[in-house]
Design an enzyme around this catalytic site. Structure first.
Site, PDB file in Angstrom:
ATOM      1  N   ASP A 194     -19.670   1.824 -36.803  1.00 44.07           N
ATOM      2  CA  ASP A 194     -19.976   1.869 -38.235  1.00 44.07           C
ATOM      3  C   ASP A 194     -20.781   0.676 -38.742  1.00 44.07           C
ATOM      4  O   ASP A 194     -20.281  -0.451 -38.769  1.00 44.07           O
ATOM      5  CB  ASP A 194     -18.674   1.907 -39.048  1.00 44.07           C
ATOM      6  CG  ASP A 194     -17.793   3.083 -38.727  1.00 44.07           C
ATOM      7  OD1 ASP A 194     -17.552   3.899 -39.631  1.00 44.07           O
ATOM      8  OD2 ASP A 194     -17.302   3.177 -37.581  1.00 44.07           O
ATOM      9  N   HIS A 228     -18.100   9.739 -45.702  1.00 42.92           N
ATOM     10  CA  HIS A 228     -18.924   9.320 -46.842  1.00 42.92           C
ATOM     11  C   HIS A 228     -20.333   9.906 -46.772  1.00 42.92           C
ATOM     12  O   HIS A 228     -21.257   9.382 -47.395  1.00 42.92           O
ATOM     13  CB  HIS A 228     -19.017   7.794 -46.898  1.00 42.92           C
ATOM     14  CG  HIS A 228     -17.702   7.113 -47.099  1.00 42.92           C
ATOM     15  ND1 HIS A 228     -16.831   7.454 -48.112  1.00 42.92           N
ATOM     16  CD2 HIS A 228     -17.096   6.102 -46.415  1.00 42.92           C
ATOM     17  CE1 HIS A 228     -15.745   6.688 -48.038  1.00 42.92           C
ATOM     18  NE2 HIS A 228     -15.877   5.870 -47.021  1.00 42.92           N
ATOM     19  N   HIS A 272     -14.618   4.911 -37.613  1.00 40.58           N
ATOM     20  CA  HIS A 272     -13.965   5.033 -38.923  1.00 40.58           C
ATOM     21  C   HIS A 272     -13.023   3.885 -39.247  1.00 40.58           C
ATOM     22  O   HIS A 272     -13.026   3.407 -40.388  1.00 40.58           O
ATOM     23  CB  HIS A 272     -13.213   6.354 -39.088  1.00 40.58           C
ATOM     24  CG  HIS A 272     -12.525   6.481 -40.417  1.00 40.58           C
ATOM     25  ND1 HIS A 272     -13.219   6.561 -41.610  1.00 40.58           N
ATOM     26  CD2 HIS A 272     -11.200   6.521 -40.751  1.00 40.58           C
ATOM     27  CE1 HIS A 272     -12.357   6.648 -42.616  1.00 40.58           C
ATOM     28  NE2 HIS A 272     -11.141   6.629 -42.128  1.00 40.58           N
ATOM     29  N   HIS A 274     -13.060   0.793 -38.245  1.00 39.13           N
ATOM     30  CA  HIS A 274     -13.785  -0.475 -38.251  1.00 39.13           C
ATOM     31  C   HIS A 274     -13.134  -1.537 -37.364  1.00 39.13           C
ATOM     32  O   HIS A 274     -13.547  -2.695 -37.390  1.00 39.13           O
ATOM     33  CB  HIS A 274     -13.947  -1.032 -39.675  1.00 39.13           C
ATOM     34  CG  HIS A 274     -14.808  -0.196 -40.565  1.00 39.13           C
ATOM     35  ND1 HIS A 274     -15.436  -0.692 -41.691  1.00 39.13           N
ATOM     36  CD2 HIS A 274     -15.160   1.110 -40.508  1.00 39.13           C
ATOM     37  CE1 HIS A 274     -16.129   0.264 -42.278  1.00 39.13           C
ATOM     38  NE2 HIS A 274     -15.967   1.378 -41.570  1.00 39.13           N
TER      39      HIS A 274
END
Length: 276
Positions: free
Chosen positions: A8, A68, A176, A178
């Site tokens: 990410d 998102h 997701h 992190h």
């Protein structure tokens, strides 16, 4: 072939270090294909056409997204037109964007790329198992190398995904949370697996956001904007060695690039623009 998956990307700091370090990393390691989860690349949440151009210019070949995906309306035309950006395949069929893409590596190998949302502790979505199964059934039979980004919250669900698809995809790597996990391995059937690749962005933070803002919101129950942090920027990525003939993995390696290493790879440069 070597496939690099970048975890990410969070905000401008994450984009900046990718732009700075990735071209040198590709050249130094002989990387054939770069896939990047960029759902948090625009000020910590969402994706935009301008940011897409930045990441493509840095050497990224394909983009995966996550929960998102639709945070910014300006992404919709890109999702309709780009042939190397995929939204989660287990969203409704009517949702804008590609469920899967086939991209060509620098070595000439064609690679299927898709992503899916987990169901535990996440927004409502369709079954990831049925959706990924459908993608694999739809994909061209001559595309042997297949990659899945499993965007999920729970490590148990990630491990279920790894075992279920073992031997059917080259790699299933998680995003997701992190937070990088230390469980990278090649499963018995030949699928490279890791629960979560981690975050590309500022690590002097709470999941990429300013520590003071997150603490204030948590301790007071009042709204505080979760601005993207700035310090200790790193790339968290995973490098997978794949046999193109079988479409399965032979090795997996975690890759961490800090700011000092990024400067070495870049020869001392690197800039970025756009949302924070």
């Amino acid at each position: 072939m070597l496939l690099l998956f970048i975890g990410d990307v969070v905000g401008k700091p994450g984009r900046r270090i990718v732009q700075q370090a990735l071209p040198g990393l590709i050249a130094e390691r002989g990387i054939d294909l770069v896939v990047c989860n960029a759902e948090n690349a625009a000020a910590g949440s969402g994706y935009t056409p301008k940011i897409h151009a930045e990441l493509m210019g840095a050497g990224v070949d394909a983009i995966t997204l996550g929960d998102h995906v639709y945070k910014r309306r300006e992404v919709l035309p890109l999702l309709e037109s780009a042939d190397n950006v995929v939204r989660p395949c287990n969203m409704p069929l009517e949702a804008t964007g590609r469920r899967w893409a086939v991209v060509e590596s620098r070595s000439g190998e064609r690679v299927l790329v898709c992503c899916a949302l987990g169901q535990l502790f996440m927004k409502n979505c369709d079954s990831p198992w049925r959706a990924i199964d459908s993608v694999l059934a739809e994909a061209p039979s001559d595309v042997r190398v297949r990659f899945v980004d499993f965007h999920a919250e729970a490590t148990g669900e990630m491990q279920i995904a790894g075992r279920y698809y073992d031997g059917r995809v080259a790699a299933l790597l998680g995003t997701h949370t992190h937070v990088p996990t230390a469980d990278e391995c090649v499963l018995p059937g030949g699928t490279a697996f890791q629960c979560d690749v981690g975050m590309t962005g500022p690590h002097d933070s709470i999941l990429g956001r300013r520590i003071d803002r997150v603490l204030a919101a948590t301790l007071t129950g009042m709204h505080h904007p979760f601005d993207v942090a700035e310090a200790d920027v790193r790339i968290n990525a995973t490098l997978v060695t794949i046999d193109p003939a079988s479409g399965l993995a032979t090795a997996i390696e975690r890759v961490v690039v800090d700011e000092q290493e990024a400067q070495r790879l870049a020869g001392g440069g690197g800039e970025s623009s756009g949302p924070g």
